[in-house]
Design an enzyme around this catalytic site. Structure first.
Site, PDB file in Angstrom:
ATOM      1  N   ARG A 130       0.829  -1.206   0.000  1.00 40.15           N
ATOM      2  CA  ARG A 130       0.000   0.000   0.000  1.00 40.15           C
ATOM      3  C   ARG A 130       0.867   1.262   0.000  1.00 40.15           C
ATOM      4  O   ARG A 130       0.588   2.241  -0.692  1.00 40.15           O
ATOM      5  CB  ARG A 130      -0.922  -0.006   1.216  1.00 40.15           C
ATOM      6  CG  ARG A 130      -1.877   1.184   1.295  1.00 40.15           C
ATOM      7  CD  ARG A 130      -2.877   1.012   2.418  1.00 40.15           C
ATOM      8  NE  ARG A 130      -3.754   2.183   2.507  1.00 40.15           N
ATOM      9  CZ  ARG A 130      -3.926   2.912   3.601  1.00 40.15           C
ATOM     10  NH1 ARG A 130      -3.299   2.581   4.731  1.00 40.15           N
ATOM     11  NH2 ARG A 130      -4.732   3.958   3.609  1.00 40.15           N
ATOM     12  N   HIS A 180       0.811   4.251  -2.761  1.00 38.77           N
ATOM     13  CA  HIS A 180       0.573   5.651  -2.389  1.00 38.77           C
ATOM     14  C   HIS A 180       1.751   6.540  -2.783  1.00 38.77           C
ATOM     15  O   HIS A 180       1.561   7.713  -3.113  1.00 38.77           O
ATOM     16  CB  HIS A 180       0.303   5.757  -0.890  1.00 38.77           C
ATOM     17  CG  HIS A 180      -1.092   5.368  -0.504  1.00 38.77           C
ATOM     18  ND1 HIS A 180      -1.854   6.093   0.391  1.00 38.77           N
ATOM     19  CD2 HIS A 180      -1.879   4.343  -0.913  1.00 38.77           C
ATOM     20  CE1 HIS A 180      -3.047   5.522   0.525  1.00 38.77           C
ATOM     21  NE2 HIS A 180      -3.074   4.443  -0.248  1.00 38.77           N
ATOM     22  N   ASN A 197      -3.297   8.990   4.160  1.00 44.95           N
ATOM     23  CA  ASN A 197      -2.047   8.299   4.507  1.00 44.95           C
ATOM     24  C   ASN A 197      -1.854   8.093   6.006  1.00 44.95           C
ATOM     25  O   ASN A 197      -0.849   7.501   6.423  1.00 44.95           O
ATOM     26  CB  ASN A 197      -0.845   9.074   3.960  1.00 44.95           C
ATOM     27  CG  ASN A 197      -0.774   9.040   2.447  1.00 44.95           C
ATOM     28  OD1 ASN A 197      -1.238   8.087   1.819  1.00 44.95           O
ATOM     29  ND2 ASN A 197      -0.210  10.081   1.854  1.00 44.95           N
ATOM     30  N   HIS A 257      -5.975  -5.625  -2.854  1.00 41.31           N
ATOM     31  CA  HIS A 257      -6.851  -5.632  -1.682  1.00 41.31           C
ATOM     32  C   HIS A 257      -7.101  -7.040  -1.161  1.00 41.31           C
ATOM     33  O   HIS A 257      -7.858  -7.220  -0.209  1.00 41.31           O
ATOM     34  CB  HIS A 257      -8.191  -4.964  -2.020  1.00 41.31           C
ATOM     35  CG  HIS A 257      -8.104  -3.487  -2.160  1.00 41.31           C
ATOM     36  ND1 HIS A 257      -9.168  -2.696  -2.568  1.00 41.31           N
ATOM     37  CD2 HIS A 257      -7.075  -2.615  -1.945  1.00 41.31           C
ATOM     38  CE1 HIS A 257      -8.806  -1.432  -2.613  1.00 41.31           C
ATOM     39  NE2 HIS A 257      -7.532  -1.358  -2.237  1.00 41.31           N
TER      40      HIS A 257
END
Length: 324
Positions: free
Chosen positions: A61, A65, A93, A192
């Protein structure tokens, strides 16, 4: 440099295998400047995963990001300063974890090769190595040669990081701005399959989907009832649940099975079933080998977004701070 000229020079100097490119990056970029870099990163990452099996979704993740804001330049790793609020302080975040892992790996790499290996490359490699630990083999290639950015602004996060509340049109536009297509969107959403989601990122689907105190009709009713036992209200911003029930620590294609059962946790997950092209791709990824093959390709594409190479940026001594 012209691609043909680059290839010819590489063949003369190193042989074909050492010169595979992903955009401006190269395979095994540190083969001469820090030959053990990738081994050190892998060994350290695996030690962290052995100690904490939640590391893979955290680093995957974080890498995502990082790449979606200013490109894959390690800007997500920078701390805020007295004069600037950094990306990691932006609301999307605040639930990122694993910065200590990257810092630890960087410290080990710096001992072996001071000032050579970028934090951006360490993050990209550690994300791959952590997810790959389950299979004890690399699940995708990571081309290296990234340099570290010196700018990190919280204000740039919104509008770049895909929102869990987005519909398909918005998601498609968001990915397109990064040079990624619908296929990339659907397969990268498959990330996910590991990790957790916080209640405040999806509880509107349970309690107030259209602003009338209603539930999202596209969400499986039995699954929704379960989620309500975990997330008691719209105000719950601390509780979290597995994004892929029953497979939260296993990197596989089970996410798409869940999706077809209308158990996608976020609105952005459910959105993949609202478009015919995306829905057809979801069905293709019910085949495990198809998913793994395309995930590997799309991760290479994502890892090449907006990279700094050559003399751009810097090689940070510590990942949380710009060199003084």
């Amino acid at each position: 440099m012209n691609n043909l000229v680059f290839l010819l020079l590489c063949m003369l100097a190193f042989g074909v295998l050492a010169c595979t490119e992903a955009g401006s990056l190269q395979e095994n970029f540190y083969r001469h400047s820090c030959p053990l870099a990738e081994e050190i990163i892998k060994d350290s990452t695996w030690e962290h995963v052995k100690a904490n099996p939640t590391v893979p979704p955290r680093l995957l993740r974080m890498h995502f990001h990082d790449c979606f804001v200013r490109g894959c330049d390690g800007s997500i790793l920078l701390n805020s300063t007295a004069n600037n609020t950094a990306e990691k302080a932006a609301t999307p975040n605040l639930t990122l974890l694993g910065f200590n892992v990257i810092d630890d790996i960087k410290e080990k790499v710096e001992k072996a090769c001071p000032g050579v290996v970028s934090c951006a490359d360490i993050l990209a490699l550690a994300a791959r190595d952590s997810v790959s630990f389950q299979y004890k083999r690399n699940l995708w290639k990571v081309y290296t040669g990234r340099r570290d950015g010196t700018i990190s602004r919280a204000s740039e996060v919104f509008g770049n990081i895909p929102s869990p509340f987005s519909n398909f049109t918005v998601l498609k536009q968001n990915f397109a701005k990064k040079g990624l297509d619908v296929l990339d969107l659907v397969v990268l959403s498959g990330g996910h399959t590991i990790g957790v989601g916080h209640c405040n990122a999806f509880s509107n689907r349970l309690y107030n989907f259209t602003g009338k105190g209603d539930q999202d009709p596209s969400l499986d009713p039995t699954y929704a009832a379960f989620l309500k036992t975990q997330c008691k209200s719209l105000r719950d911003n601390t509780t979290f649940v597995a994004m892929d029930p029953g497979s939260a620590l296993n990197f596989d294609n089970h996410y798409y099975v869940t999706l077809e059962q209308h158990k996608g946790l976020f609105q952005s997950d459910a959105a993949l079933l609202t478009n015919e092209d995306a829905r057809n791709i979801v069905q293709e990824f019910l085949n495990s080998s198809t998913f793994f093959g395309q995930f590997a390709e799309s991760m290479v594409k994502m890892g090449d977004i907006g990279v700094l190479t050559g003399k751009k940026g810097q090689i940070r001594k510590r990942c949380a701070f710009v060199n003084s």
